[in-house]
Design an enzyme around this catalytic site. Structure first.
Site, short mmCIF file in Angstrom:
data_model
loop_
_atom_site.label_atom_id
_atom_site.label_comp_id
_atom_site.label_asym_id
_atom_site.label_seq_id
_atom_site.Cartn_x
_atom_site.Cartn_y
_atom_site.Cartn_z
N LYS A 146 45.44 -35.87 -29.07
CA LYS A 146 46.22 -34.63 -29.15
C LYS A 146 46.10 -33.95 -30.52
O LYS A 146 46.14 -32.74 -30.61
CB LYS A 146 47.69 -34.92 -28.86
CG LYS A 146 47.95 -35.19 -27.39
CD LYS A 146 49.41 -35.33 -27.08
CE LYS A 146 49.60 -35.55 -25.59
NZ LYS A 146 50.99 -35.59 -25.19
N ASN A 165 47.90 -30.34 -26.04
CA ASN A 165 47.80 -31.19 -24.85
C ASN A 165 47.05 -30.48 -23.72
O ASN A 165 46.89 -31.03 -22.64
CB ASN A 165 49.18 -31.65 -24.36
CG ASN A 165 49.91 -30.55 -23.63
OD1 ASN A 165 49.75 -29.37 -23.95
ND2 ASN A 165 50.71 -30.91 -22.66
N ALA A 191 57.61 -41.05 -34.66
CA ALA A 191 57.19 -39.94 -35.52
C ALA A 191 55.71 -39.61 -35.31
O ALA A 191 55.02 -39.19 -36.23
CB ALA A 191 57.47 -40.29 -36.98
N GLY A 224 52.49 -37.95 -32.55
CA GLY A 224 52.14 -36.65 -31.99
C GLY A 224 53.16 -36.15 -30.97
O GLY A 224 53.51 -34.97 -30.95
P1 ATR Z 1 51.84 -40.42 -29.77
O1 ATR Z 1 50.80 -39.36 -29.72
O2 ATR Z 1 52.10 -41.10 -28.46
O3 ATR Z 1 53.10 -40.01 -30.44
P2 ATR Z 1 50.99 -41.77 -32.16
O4 ATR Z 1 50.80 -40.46 -32.81
O5 ATR Z 1 49.96 -42.83 -32.36
O6 ATR Z 1 51.16 -41.61 -30.62
O7 ATR Z 1 52.42 -42.34 -32.62
C1 ATR Z 1 52.91 -43.50 -32.13
C2 ATR Z 1 54.40 -43.65 -32.51
O8 ATR Z 1 54.87 -44.82 -31.86
C3 ATR Z 1 54.67 -43.86 -33.99
O9 ATR Z 1 55.96 -43.37 -34.29
C4 ATR Z 1 54.62 -45.39 -34.09
O10 ATR Z 1 55.30 -45.92 -35.22
P3 ATR Z 1 54.51 -46.11 -36.63
O11 ATR Z 1 54.46 -44.76 -37.27
O12 ATR Z 1 55.34 -47.09 -37.37
O13 ATR Z 1 53.14 -46.67 -36.28
C5 ATR Z 1 55.36 -45.75 -32.84
N1 ATR Z 1 55.05 -47.11 -32.35
C6 ATR Z 1 53.94 -47.50 -31.70
N2 ATR Z 1 54.02 -48.81 -31.38
C7 ATR Z 1 55.22 -49.25 -31.85
C8 ATR Z 1 55.89 -50.51 -31.84
N3 ATR Z 1 55.35 -51.59 -31.28
N4 ATR Z 1 57.13 -50.60 -32.41
C9 ATR Z 1 57.69 -49.52 -32.98
N5 ATR Z 1 57.10 -48.29 -33.02
C10 ATR Z 1 55.89 -48.16 -32.46
#
Ligand code: ATR
Length: 287
Positions: free
Chosen positions: A66, A87, A127, A129
């Protein structure tokens, strides 16, 4: 000639986009096909070249593309630019135009459940995308985004700063590591607050332990909110929504946002109203 559409993601197989868009094309007798473009990152550049020359008419864009796909667009819609993620791609004779319909989807799902968003107090979990689109939608409607919680505090702080400046508001950031003990933003919530889970945690960790769930969304914290939304639609009742339901909270399942972002996508591709009932029924059947 049959028009080609599809989902660009990696992995892509868990998505129900093919089911609902294919049904929508069929219902309106549009000569189009919707498939999966499950492209690994090292093949993305080649795929984008193919996209321009092959005239794939449009794309849904999902994890993890994204944000990176925005760099491949010839034109970017103003909302998508502010969100920093797309998206949806519309291919207009080789000119790739990027949009973001996720924020429209999350706003519709929220409004359907709680009415007008102006002044509503909201806390965001995650936090990435997806969080960006949800937060943008809320701020555009005048909701009060109290704070962003994230495993990595710095990411939440950066996001809070960026959107605070964009909308001239004050969004706080806090680590999500000790929610049960710290109860972040406790004094700012009032009794109608909304919690929105935006991470991909349930998709990327289908076998998540009870212990991790209780740490990620402890009932002590979830209990402070009147309404809880999760943007993940598989499973429909996520571990967070189960906790919220058991606490007697109003819940908003992720299929709502998914459906509304998809109907907006369909409109961008075809310039026609999406057959909402058809898409909703197919989604229901497949969930
Ligand atoms: P998306 O596009 O789905 O938002 P992303 O940009 O990769 O995907 O962001 C993933 C989010 O999920 C982030 O907030 C990530 O936290 P971090 O910034 O600490 O990496 C969170 N996330 C993913 N797996 C996680 C987990 N097992 N526990 C807590 N937070 C998680």
């Amino acid at each position: 000639m049959t028009k080609q559409y599809g989902l660009l993601a990696f992995p892509a197989k868990h998505s129900l986009s093919p089911e609902i868009h294919s049904a929508a094309f069929k219902a309106l007798s549009i000569d189009a096909q919707y498939g999966l473009f499950e492209i690994p990152e090292n093949e993305l550049d080649d795929f984008v070249k193919r996209l321009k020359s092959d005239l794939i008419a449009g794309l849904s864009v999902s994890l993890p593309y994204k944000e990176v796909m925005i760099d491949h667009m010839s034109e970017i819609d103003d909302d998508a630019k502010k969100i920093g993620a797309i998206n949806t791609v519309v291919n207009r004779d080789g000119i790739l135009c990027g949009y973001n319909t996720d924020f429209i989807g999350s706003n519709k799902a929220l409004k359907e459940a709680v009415g007008e968003l102006k002044g509503k107090k909201v806390v965001i979990l995650g936090a990435g995308g997806a969080a960006r689109a949800v937060i943008y939608g809320l701020l555009k409607e005048g909701a009060c985004v109290v704070g962003i919680l994230n495993r990595t505090l710095e990411t939440a702080e950066n996001l809070a700063k960026e959107f605070s400046e964009m909308f001239n508001v004050q969004i706080k950031a806090y680590s999500s590591e000790n929610l049960a003990k710290d109860l972040p933003f406790k004094d700012d919530l009032g009794n109608e607050a909304i919690l929105i889970q935006t991470t991909s945690i349930w998709t990327t960790n289908p076998d998540i332990s009870e212990e991790y769930v209780r740490k990620f969304c402890p009932p002590e914290y979830v209990g402070m909110f009147a309404t809880v939304m999760d943007i993940i639609y598989r499973p429909r009742i996520t571990p967070l929504l189960k906790i919220a339901e058991d606490l007697g909270k109003k819940i908003i399942t992720g299929d709502k946002m998914f459906l509304y972002q998809a109907t907006e996508q369909f409109k961008l591709w075809t310039e026609k109203e999406a057959p909402f009932e058809v898409m909703r029924n197919v989604l229901e059947e497949n969930l």
